[in-house]
Scaffold this motif. Sequence first.
Motif, PDB file in Angstrom:
ATOM      1  N   GLU A  37       0.816  -1.209   0.000  1.00 22.68           N
ATOM      2  CA  GLU A  37       0.000   0.000   0.000  1.00 22.68           C
ATOM      3  C   GLU A  37       0.855   1.267   0.000  1.00 22.68           C
ATOM      4  OE1 GLU A  37      -3.199   0.491  -0.362  1.00 22.68           O
ATOM      5  OE2 GLU A  37      -3.570  -1.650  -0.587  1.00 22.68           O
ATOM      6  N   LEU A  38       1.933   1.262   0.778  1.00 20.59           N
ATOM      7  CA  LEU A  38       2.708   2.489   0.934  1.00 20.59           C
ATOM      8  C   LEU A  38       3.812   2.635  -0.099  1.00 20.59           C
ATOM      9  CD1 LEU A  38       3.039   2.684   4.823  1.00 20.59           C
ATOM     10  CD2 LEU A  38       1.316   3.711   3.339  1.00 20.59           C
ATOM     11  N   VAL A  39       4.362   1.518  -0.579  1.00 22.80           N
ATOM     12  CA  VAL A  39       5.443   1.577  -1.562  1.00 22.80           C
ATOM     13  C   VAL A  39       4.944   1.167  -2.941  1.00 22.80           C
ATOM     14  CG1 VAL A  39       7.756   0.763  -2.156  1.00 22.80           C
ATOM     15  CG2 VAL A  39       7.135   1.095   0.243  1.00 22.80           C
ATOM     16  N   GLY A  40       4.224   0.052  -3.014  1.00 20.68           N
ATOM     17  CA  GLY A  40       3.761  -0.429  -4.307  1.00 20.68           C
ATOM     18  C   GLY A  40       2.719   0.458  -4.952  1.00 20.68           C
ATOM     19  N   HIS A  41       1.943   1.187  -4.135  1.00 19.99           N
ATOM     20  CA  HIS A  41       0.904   2.083  -4.663  1.00 19.99           C
ATOM     21  C   HIS A  41       1.204   3.510  -4.215  1.00 19.99           C
ATOM     22  CE1 HIS A  41      -1.748  -0.954  -6.389  1.00 19.99           C
ATOM     23  NE2 HIS A  41      -1.546  -1.679  -5.321  1.00 19.99           N
ATOM     24  N   ARG A  42       2.342   4.004  -4.651  1.00 21.39           N
ATOM     25  CA  ARG A  42       2.732   5.359  -4.252  1.00 21.39           C
ATOM     26  C   ARG A  42       1.860   6.419  -4.904  1.00 21.39           C
ATOM     27  NH1 ARG A  42       7.417   3.263  -5.871  1.00 21.39           N
ATOM     28  NH2 ARG A  42       7.755   4.829  -7.481  1.00 21.39           N
ATOM     29  N   GLU A  43       1.101   6.031  -5.951  1.00 17.90           N
ATOM     30  CA  GLU A  43       0.217   7.018  -6.571  1.00 17.90           C
ATOM     31  C   GLU A  43      -0.989   7.323  -5.696  1.00 17.90           C
ATOM     32  OE1 GLU A  43      -1.521   3.049  -7.634  1.00 17.90           O
ATOM     33  OE2 GLU A  43       0.471   3.912  -7.411  1.00 17.90           O
ATOM     34  N   ARG A  44      -1.234   6.480  -4.685  1.00 12.99           N
ATOM     35  CA  ARG A  44      -2.376   6.721  -3.793  1.00 12.99           C
ATOM     36  C   ARG A  44      -1.958   7.602  -2.627  1.00 12.99           C
ATOM     37  NH1 ARG A  44      -4.493   0.516  -2.920  1.00 12.99           N
ATOM     38  NH2 ARG A  44      -5.099   0.081  -5.080  1.00 12.99           N
ATOM     39  N   PRO A  45      -2.714   8.631  -2.318  1.00 15.87           N
ATOM     40  CA  PRO A  45      -2.466   9.340  -1.061  1.00 15.87           C
ATOM     41  C   PRO A  45      -2.730   8.421   0.120  1.00 15.87           C
ATOM     42  CG  PRO A  45      -3.874  10.625  -2.541  1.00 15.87           C
ATOM     43  CD  PRO A  45      -3.771   9.254  -3.121  1.00 15.87           C
ATOM     44  N   VAL A  46      -2.125   8.737   1.230  1.00 18.86           N
ATOM     45  CA  VAL A  46      -2.303   7.938   2.440  1.00 18.86           C
ATOM     46  C   VAL A  46      -3.631   8.314   3.090  1.00 18.86           C
ATOM     47  CG1 VAL A  46      -1.329   7.375   4.692  1.00 18.86           C
ATOM     48  CG2 VAL A  46       0.176   7.800   2.753  1.00 18.86           C
ATOM     49  N   ALA A  47      -4.352   7.317   3.560  1.00 17.69           N
ATOM     50  CA  ALA A  47      -5.606   7.566   4.265  1.00 17.69           C
ATOM     51  C   ALA A  47      -5.325   8.298   5.577  1.00 17.69           C
ATOM     52  CB  ALA A  47      -6.329   6.251   4.535  1.00 17.69           C
ATOM     53  N   PRO A  48      -6.280   9.074   6.086  1.00 10.79           N
ATOM     54  CA  PRO A  48      -6.073   9.720   7.382  1.00 10.79           C
ATOM     55  C   PRO A  48      -5.711   8.700   8.448  1.00 10.79           C
ATOM     56  CG  PRO A  48      -8.037  10.591   6.310  1.00 10.79           C
ATOM     57  CD  PRO A  48      -7.579   9.432   5.473  1.00 10.79           C
ATOM     58  N   SER A  49      -4.630   8.956   9.163  1.00 17.00           N
ATOM     59  CA  SER A  49      -4.142   8.046  10.203  1.00 17.00           C
ATOM     60  C   SER A  49      -4.640   8.539  11.549  1.00 17.00           C
ATOM     61  CB  SER A  49      -2.612   7.979  10.182  1.00 17.00           C
ATOM     62  OG  SER A  49      -2.144   7.472   8.954  1.00 17.00           O
ATOM     63  N   LEU A  50      -5.423   7.722  12.218  1.00 14.59           N
ATOM     64  CA  LEU A  50      -6.025   8.113  13.489  1.00 14.59           C
ATOM     65  C   LEU A  50      -5.216   7.524  14.643  1.00 14.59           C
ATOM     66  CD1 LEU A  50      -9.804   7.594  12.621  1.00 14.59           C
ATOM     67  CD2 LEU A  50      -8.378   9.628  12.344  1.00 14.59           C
ATOM     68  N   GLY A  51      -4.419   8.370  15.271  1.00 16.21           N
ATOM     69  CA  GLY A  51      -3.665   7.941  16.439  1.00 16.21           C
ATOM     70  C   GLY A  51      -2.437   7.117  16.137  1.00 16.21           C
ATOM     71  N   VAL A  52      -2.020   7.026  14.881  1.00 13.70           N
ATOM     72  CA  VAL A  52      -0.838   6.238  14.531  1.00 13.70           C
ATOM     73  C   VAL A  52       0.032   7.036  13.567  1.00 13.70           C
ATOM     74  CG1 VAL A  52      -2.043   4.039  14.821  1.00 13.70           C
ATOM     75  CG2 VAL A  52      -1.936   5.086  12.566  1.00 13.70           C
ATOM     76  N   ASP A  53       1.294   6.623  13.495  1.00 13.91           N
ATOM     77  CA  ASP A  53       2.224   7.121  12.493  1.00 13.91           C
ATOM     78  C   ASP A  53       2.654   5.914  11.675  1.00 13.91           C
ATOM     79  OD1 ASP A  53       4.136   8.349  10.966  1.00 13.91           O
ATOM     80  OD2 ASP A  53       5.576   8.628  12.604  1.00 13.91           O
ATOM     81  N   VAL A  54       2.347   5.911  10.395  1.00 13.45           N
ATOM     82  CA  VAL A  54       2.599   4.715   9.584  1.00 13.45           C
ATOM     83  C   VAL A  54       4.047   4.619   9.115  1.00 13.45           C
ATOM     84  CG1 VAL A  54       0.211   4.599   8.808  1.00 13.45           C
ATOM     85  CG2 VAL A  54       1.879   5.851   7.428  1.00 13.45           C
ATOM     86  N   LEU A  55       4.837   5.675   9.265  1.00 17.31           N
ATOM     87  CA  LEU A  55       6.231   5.606   8.826  1.00 17.31           C
ATOM     88  C   LEU A  55       7.051   4.605   9.643  1.00 17.31           C
ATOM     89  CD1 LEU A  55       7.238   9.236   7.814  1.00 17.31           C
ATOM     90  CD2 LEU A  55       7.131   7.212   6.371  1.00 17.31           C
ATOM     91  N   PRO A  56       6.993   4.581  10.986  1.00 16.60           N
ATOM     92  CA  PRO A  56       7.702   3.522  11.711  1.00 16.60           C
ATOM     93  C   PRO A  56       7.211   2.127  11.339  1.00 16.60           C
ATOM     94  CG  PRO A  56       7.059   5.277  13.205  1.00 16.60           C
ATOM     95  CD  PRO A  56       6.376   5.553  11.897  1.00 16.60           C
ATOM     96  N   VAL A  57       5.926   1.997  11.069  1.00 14.64           N
ATOM     97  CA  VAL A  57       5.382   0.696  10.664  1.00 14.64           C
ATOM     98  C   VAL A  57       6.021   0.260   9.345  1.00 14.64           C
ATOM     99  CG1 VAL A  57       3.277  -0.597  10.174  1.00 14.64           C
ATOM    100  CG2 VAL A  57       3.223   1.278  11.819  1.00 14.64           C
ATOM    101  N   LEU A  58       6.111   1.179   8.396  1.00 11.98           N
ATOM    102  CA  LEU A  58       6.745   0.865   7.119  1.00 11.98           C
ATOM    103  C   LEU A  58       8.227   0.550   7.304  1.00 11.98           C
ATOM    104  CD1 LEU A  58       6.676   0.688   4.040  1.00 11.98           C
ATOM    105  CD2 LEU A  58       7.055   3.158   3.953  1.00 11.98           C
TER     106      LEU A  58
END
Length: 613
Positions: A37-58
């Motif tokens: 979702e974050l690398v393979g589909h970079r053309e998609r904006p990221v959905a609103p993240s509620l209470g999380v930061d998805v960068l450490p997850v990635l």
Amino acid sequence: MPGTSHAEDRHSRTEATRLLCAGVYQDAGFRRRVIDELVGHRERPVAPSLGVDVLPVLAHALRVARQETRTALLMLAAWAGFLVSDLLMVWDSVSDRWGPGAEVDFGIAFEAMYLGQENVTGGLWLPWSHVYAVVAFALWLAAALSERGPAVKELGLPAPVARAADGVGSLATVGSLLLVVAYWYWYVAGLIDGSAQTPYPALFPLLIALIGWQHQAAHRKALCQWLSKWTFRTATQPGLPTGPPYDTLVRDIRREQHAPVTLYDVEQPFVGLGTRKRSWSFAMELRKVFDGRRDRIPAQVDGAAGAVPRTRERLTARAALDLIEPQLVELRESAARTGRDRLRELEIERFLYLPGGVGRAEELELGGVDDAGAHAASGQGRGAAYAVYEPEQIAAHRDEAIDEGGEARRVFLRVRIGGWHEQLVVTVLVRVHTQGGMLVLEAESSVLGPIRKEFRGVDALVERLPEKWHRAALRALRHAPAIGLDCAIGAFGTLWRTVTSHVPRDEELPDVPRVSLRALAAQQKLSRFQDMDAERYIKTVEERIVGGVRTALREHGYRTEEFEQHIYQVSGGGVFIQDMSGGSIATGSHGQAHAHTTPPPGTGRPGQEGHPA
């Protein structure tokens, strides 16, 4: 480990972020979905993240992917050695049978291994490497079915289907263990009767187990070092790789995940908010209060002391929101002063929804969104500035859309409460319309459930570490073949993404957020306490919203009786009937109503038929 440097997000150390990071170590499917979702589909904006930061997850997901690639290469070398050993055994057997001086090439040996009479397993129909490959696939299949068990239960399938799925998983586990026992029994029996005269059928499975042991040990070390509840808040987390495409990716995610704007698909506008909890709305006519003389508005409401003075300005959606927000701010401050309720952390912002159909980097022309039913781009394309998420663009669209009441571009007052350490996320969206002499108030509440139970089990896993070596060895013997296949699948996906990441993406169609990683890892079922808290949060916020609208009506000199009646109907669950002629009413679960053309005896007015004198 090298990585991109960036300012830490305010949600980087939340419990939800920690559990999502732990989840990429525990669930290979979730890990691949994060990267896809974050690398393979970079053309998609990221959905609103509620209470999380998805960068450490990635970052953790990519780290595990690299570890998977190393493990897959080691496993590949071990399996290649296993296969070559079988081939050499057949080669040696054919050479002995043909006698000294016979020329046996690779093709003859290969043909003899599959089609000839040479058997290196003491009577089994396949060479040792192939038999163990069957064992490895059975173990992988059993592990995959066992992991799908909790997911099947979450789907809410009928009980017979859920029991059948559990039965299939249990049967596969038992069958795979029987195959493991049969393999080792056959080899030991071959050593005893002399049909197996080489140690390689035991050495290579042990080598594969050793590689799997090392892979599992690396995972457990990472969980202890970075993601335990004692180390997560202070440990320096892994960073993302440097260079393209990650430098741009960090900027994009940082800007999008907590921005007060999102692009949306009309079929699925509220990506990431969770399950819809309650939705209500009402409409009323805006009628001024008069004291008998036209256009004169009394300064007090019903003569009450301390009432708010009225003005003659027209009530707008902006003015209504301006009076709702202070009510919510006062609620947050009051909760902070008086206790530890999560309402003290209530978040309030005006959130903009823009329809899809344009790239995230295109500049949108103001006024062209709802007229055309889609975005009107300025033609600057993806090479333009990061326009959609620029603060100036957001402010301009929000200011223009807040009172227009359009269908495509919408502004909501978004209220969010993150309870249970961000395990329970309650979101209330409010929108006000004041067009055509009407007031329409819309409220939409959603609940995002806690992160999956298996992810939350990371602390129990860490507490059992370090474990005894013999337990780890037995676990490695059982799980290593499945780990090898899992790593091979993951490594192939990593290779594919690496190859495709250098393909130009400028010609791809603009997209909208499709998946929220926080929602992807959430379970649907709430505990009784969590459900009670969600209901309390929503009702408390709705009450403050109602108070703000009531204040707005009074300040602008509008009648509030109809509003109060609507609110009683919505919040109290009652039924309000303003005028009624004829008919009947029944209340209560067992009430009955009967219509009469003439009043029953004793119910008429004095002097009418049926009324006692």
